[in-house]
Design a protein around this motif. Sequence first.
Motif, PDB file in Angstrom:
ATOM      1  N   GLU A 190     -34.209  -6.658  38.993  1.00  0.00           N
ATOM      2  CA  GLU A 190     -33.530  -7.575  39.855  1.00  0.00           C
ATOM      3  C   GLU A 190     -33.114  -6.935  41.132  1.00  0.00           C
ATOM      4  O   GLU A 190     -33.145  -7.104  42.326  1.00  0.00           O
ATOM      5  CB  GLU A 190     -32.251  -8.494  39.944  1.00  0.00           C
ATOM      6  N   THR A 191     -32.647  -5.646  40.661  1.00  0.00           N
ATOM      7  CA  THR A 191     -31.937  -4.490  41.651  1.00  0.00           C
ATOM      8  C   THR A 191     -33.397  -4.007  42.418  1.00  0.00           C
ATOM      9  O   THR A 191     -33.078  -3.784  43.669  1.00  0.00           O
ATOM     10  CB  THR A 191     -31.341  -3.541  40.967  1.00  0.00           C
ATOM     11  N   GLN A 201     -35.749  -5.449  43.116  1.00  0.00           N
ATOM     12  CA  GLN A 201     -36.511  -6.543  43.854  1.00  0.00           C
ATOM     13  C   GLN A 201     -35.516  -6.567  45.137  1.00  0.00           C
ATOM     14  O   GLN A 201     -36.047  -6.946  46.312  1.00  0.00           O
ATOM     15  CB  GLN A 201     -36.647  -8.121  42.984  1.00  0.00           C
ATOM     16  N   THR A 202     -34.208  -6.597  44.690  1.00  0.00           N
ATOM     17  CA  THR A 202     -33.363  -6.840  45.962  1.00  0.00           C
ATOM     18  C   THR A 202     -33.447  -5.642  46.874  1.00  0.00           C
ATOM     19  O   THR A 202     -33.452  -5.975  48.153  1.00  0.00           O
ATOM     20  CB  THR A 202     -32.000  -6.811  45.396  1.00  0.00           C
ATOM     21  N   LEU A 203     -33.568  -4.415  46.295  1.00  0.00           N
ATOM     22  CA  LEU A 203     -34.067  -3.232  47.250  1.00  0.00           C
ATOM     23  C   LEU A 203     -35.318  -3.363  48.024  1.00  0.00           C
ATOM     24  O   LEU A 203     -35.379  -3.186  49.335  1.00  0.00           O
ATOM     25  CB  LEU A 203     -33.968  -2.063  46.510  1.00  0.00           C
ATOM     26  N   ALA A 227     -36.467  -6.155  49.006  1.00  0.00           N
ATOM     27  CA  ALA A 227     -36.378  -7.140  49.907  1.00  0.00           C
ATOM     28  C   ALA A 227     -35.483  -6.511  51.273  1.00  0.00           C
ATOM     29  O   ALA A 227     -35.639  -6.818  52.468  1.00  0.00           O
ATOM     30  CB  ALA A 227     -35.673  -8.153  49.411  1.00  0.00           C
ATOM     31  N   GLN A 228     -34.650  -5.752  50.881  1.00  0.00           N
ATOM     32  CA  GLN A 228     -33.656  -5.046  51.941  1.00  0.00           C
ATOM     33  C   GLN A 228     -34.534  -3.667  52.728  1.00  0.00           C
ATOM     34  O   GLN A 228     -34.509  -3.828  53.883  1.00  0.00           O
ATOM     35  CB  GLN A 228     -32.505  -4.070  51.416  1.00  0.00           C
TER      36      GLN A 228
END
Length: 91
Positions: A3-4, A6-8, A10-11
């Motif tokens: 998840e991290t 994927q979050t990074l 996206a950022q």
Amino acid sequence: MAETIQTLTAQMEAAVAALDFEEARRLRDIIILMRGGASADGAARSDTTGINRQAPGAMGLGTSQQAMTPPPGWRPPPKPDLMTRGTKRRR
């Protein structure tokens, strides 16, 4: 961890869309470190700049490499004696 990443990711894509390429590069480097096995905190704290300014006047190949400095108190070994009079000749 997925998840991290994927979050990074996206950022990073949002930073590219906002034309903030330095932030996108920083996030890319953190993602690479995390995929290599680093923890999220360790990857965020690491220095990924890798930029070294070249010394003024130093130009050309190999000038950006560090020069070896001997440890304190080191002395070079004595030079060999060039007088070979007392030795036998090899056959």
